[in-house]
Design a protein around this motif. Structure first.
Motif, PDB file in Angstrom:
ATOM      1  N   PHE A   1      35.696  35.591 -13.510  1.00 43.86           N
ATOM      2  CA  PHE A   1      35.930  35.110 -14.868  1.00 43.86           C
ATOM      3  C   PHE A   1      34.696  35.454 -15.682  1.00 43.86           C
ATOM      4  CE2 PHE A   1      38.399  32.493 -12.067  1.00 43.86           C
ATOM      5  CZ  PHE A   1      39.603  32.316 -12.727  1.00 43.86           C
ATOM      6  N   GLU A   2      34.866  36.197 -16.754  1.00 38.10           N
ATOM      7  CA  GLU A   2      33.747  36.521 -17.644  1.00 38.10           C
ATOM      8  C   GLU A   2      33.592  35.417 -18.670  1.00 38.10           C
ATOM      9  OE1 GLU A   2      34.467  40.259 -19.475  1.00 38.10           O
ATOM     10  OE2 GLU A   2      34.104  41.381 -17.624  1.00 38.10           O
ATOM     11  N   PHE A   3      32.352  35.210 -19.101  1.00 38.10           N
ATOM     12  CA  PHE A   3      32.089  34.245 -20.150  1.00 38.10           C
ATOM     13  C   PHE A   3      32.055  34.964 -21.479  1.00 38.10           C
ATOM     14  CE2 PHE A   3      29.279  32.132 -16.802  1.00 38.10           C
ATOM     15  CZ  PHE A   3      30.362  31.517 -16.221  1.00 38.10           C
ATOM     16  N   SER A   4      32.487  34.287 -22.514  1.00 39.62           N
ATOM     17  CA  SER A   4      32.344  34.862 -23.853  1.00 39.62           C
ATOM     18  C   SER A   4      30.858  34.876 -24.200  1.00 39.62           C
ATOM     19  CB  SER A   4      33.125  34.040 -24.878  1.00 39.62           C
ATOM     20  OG  SER A   4      32.532  32.767 -25.027  1.00 39.62           O
ATOM     21  N   ALA A   5      30.474  35.724 -25.120  1.00 41.49           N
ATOM     22  CA  ALA A   5      29.064  35.859 -25.485  1.00 41.49           C
ATOM     23  C   ALA A   5      28.466  34.518 -25.909  1.00 41.49           C
ATOM     24  CB  ALA A   5      28.917  36.882 -26.596  1.00 41.49           C
ATOM     25  N   SER A   6      29.236  33.678 -26.577  1.00 40.80           N
ATOM     26  CA  SER A   6      28.708  32.398 -27.047  1.00 40.80           C
ATOM     27  C   SER A   6      28.426  31.436 -25.906  1.00 40.80           C
ATOM     28  CB  SER A   6      29.684  31.752 -28.034  1.00 40.80           C
ATOM     29  OG  SER A   6      30.898  31.455 -27.389  1.00 40.80           O
ATOM     30  N   LEU A   7      29.085  31.601 -24.766  1.00 38.30           N
ATOM     31  CA  LEU A   7      28.873  30.703 -23.647  1.00 38.30           C
ATOM     32  C   LEU A   7      27.790  31.196 -22.700  1.00 38.30           C
ATOM     33  CD1 LEU A   7      32.558  29.800 -22.800  1.00 38.30           C
ATOM     34  CD2 LEU A   7      30.883  28.425 -24.020  1.00 38.30           C
ATOM     35  N   ARG A   8      27.402  32.444 -22.774  1.00 36.82           N
ATOM     36  CA  ARG A   8      26.410  32.988 -21.846  1.00 36.82           C
ATOM     37  C   ARG A   8      25.076  32.268 -21.955  1.00 36.82           C
ATOM     38  NH1 ARG A   8      28.108  39.195 -22.561  1.00 36.82           N
ATOM     39  NH2 ARG A   8      29.925  39.050 -21.236  1.00 36.82           N
ATOM     40  N   THR A   9      24.665  31.917 -23.164  1.00 41.74           N
ATOM     41  CA  THR A   9      23.388  31.231 -23.338  1.00 41.74           C
ATOM     42  C   THR A   9      23.415  29.886 -22.645  1.00 41.74           C
ATOM     43  OG1 THR A   9      23.080  32.322 -25.450  1.00 41.74           O
ATOM     44  CG2 THR A   9      21.762  30.352 -25.047  1.00 41.74           C
ATOM     45  N   VAL A  10      24.498  29.145 -22.777  1.00 43.91           N
ATOM     46  CA  VAL A  10      24.624  27.849 -22.121  1.00 43.91           C
ATOM     47  C   VAL A  10      24.581  28.030 -20.609  1.00 43.91           C
ATOM     48  CG1 VAL A  10      26.170  25.907 -21.723  1.00 43.91           C
ATOM     49  CG2 VAL A  10      25.904  26.844 -24.020  1.00 43.91           C
ATOM     50  N   ALA A  11      25.321  28.989 -20.073  1.00 39.39           N
ATOM     51  CA  ALA A  11      25.408  29.179 -18.631  1.00 39.39           C
ATOM     52  C   ALA A  11      24.072  29.573 -18.020  1.00 39.39           C
ATOM     53  CB  ALA A  11      26.460  30.236 -18.308  1.00 39.39           C
TER      54      ALA A  11
ATOM     55  N   SER B   1      42.634  35.331 -13.819  1.00 42.36           N
ATOM     56  CA  SER B   1      41.268  35.862 -13.752  1.00 42.36           C
ATOM     57  C   SER B   1      41.133  37.121 -14.602  1.00 42.36           C
ATOM     58  CB  SER B   1      40.883  36.146 -12.304  1.00 42.36           C
ATOM     59  OG  SER B   1      41.716  37.147 -11.752  1.00 42.36           O
ATOM     60  N   ASP B   2      39.894  37.466 -14.918  1.00 35.27           N
ATOM     61  CA  ASP B   2      39.631  38.699 -15.657  1.00 35.27           C
ATOM     62  C   ASP B   2      39.700  39.918 -14.738  1.00 35.27           C
ATOM     63  OD1 ASP B   2      39.134  37.638 -18.314  1.00 35.27           O
ATOM     64  OD2 ASP B   2      37.349  36.735 -17.426  1.00 35.27           O
TER      65      ASP B   2
ATOM     66  N   GLY C   1      25.632  33.530 -15.258  1.00 37.17           N
ATOM     67  CA  GLY C   1      25.421  33.572 -16.698  1.00 37.17           C
ATOM     68  C   GLY C   1      26.323  34.552 -17.422  1.00 37.17           C
ATOM     69  N   GLN C   2      26.867  35.518 -16.720  1.00 39.05           N
ATOM     70  CA  GLN C   2      27.805  36.463 -17.314  1.00 39.05           C
ATOM     71  C   GLN C   2      29.202  36.285 -16.747  1.00 39.05           C
ATOM     72  OE1 GLN C   2      26.485  40.510 -17.302  1.00 39.05           O
ATOM     73  NE2 GLN C   2      24.380  39.916 -17.688  1.00 39.05           N
ATOM     74  N   ALA C   3      29.279  35.797 -15.506  1.00 36.02           N
ATOM     75  CA  ALA C   3      30.581  35.659 -14.867  1.00 36.02           C
ATOM     76  C   ALA C   3      30.533  34.588 -13.785  1.00 36.02           C
ATOM     77  CB  ALA C   3      31.014  36.991 -14.256  1.00 36.02           C
ATOM     78  N   LEU C   4      31.686  34.082 -13.497  1.00 33.39           N
ATOM     79  CA  LEU C   4      31.899  33.183 -12.377  1.00 33.39           C
ATOM     80  C   LEU C   4      32.723  33.974 -11.372  1.00 33.39           C
ATOM     81  CD1 LEU C   4      31.757  30.176 -11.359  1.00 33.39           C
ATOM     82  CD2 LEU C   4      34.048  29.944 -12.320  1.00 33.39           C
ATOM     83  N   ARG C   5      32.219  34.121 -10.152  1.00 34.75           N
ATOM     84  CA  ARG C   5      32.916  34.899  -9.117  1.00 34.75           C
ATOM     85  C   ARG C   5      33.244  33.974  -7.967  1.00 34.75           C
ATOM     86  NH1 ARG C   5      33.223  40.412  -7.177  1.00 34.75           N
ATOM     87  NH2 ARG C   5      33.411  40.425  -4.911  1.00 34.75           N
TER      88      ARG C   5
END
Length: 144
Positions: free
Chosen positions: A126-136, A108-109, A71-75
């Protein structure tokens, strides 16, 4: 929030690397259908590079590839039994390989490696932007 995980063994062959890359990419896309296409494409390329490096440089022993989505990052992480430290290099313009870690670093971040008692873990995040965290955080669990 429910986290998502994939862990798969990777055969130390080119065919095994191809199969692992495809399975990881399918898993990421199944979880992250609402994420930006550019992030998904970059994650697939980074996965490919990390797996390919492990197959090329860790000649003996098991290889494991994995991905975590929280939800915050893809590792993305690849574990192998080689103690060799990966180094970023810029090969000559006409070289056919040697750009993998440069691509991982550029796309990558964060990236790095962690020494293990019997090898290493190479990873990228890879970090998600704040707007994508809710979706993830509301994606259904496809695999574990």
């Amino acid at each position: 929030m429910e986290a998502h995980h994939i862990r798969i063994p990777v055969s130390g062959t080119p065919a095994g690397a191809t199969s692992a890359r495809q399975e990881i990419a399918e898993g990421i896309r199944a979880w992250a259908t609402s994420l930006e296409p550019e992030l998904l494409d970059a994650a697939e390329l980074v996965t490919s590079e990390l797996i390919t490096n492990a197959v090329r440089h860790a000649h003996d022993g098991p290889i494991t590839a994995g991905v975590d989505l929280d939800g915050q990052a893809l590792r993305i992480a690849v574990i192998d039994t080689s103690a060799d430290i990966p180094e970023i290099a810029l090969p000559d313009d006409d070289a056919e390989d040697g750009r993998g870690l440069f691509l991982v670093a550029a796309l990558s971040d964060r990236y790095g490696f962690d020494p293990l008692p019997s090898g290493k873990c190479c990873w990228a995040e890879f970090e998600f932007s704040a707007s994508l965290r809710t979706v993830a955080t509301h994606l259904p669990l496809q695999r574990s």
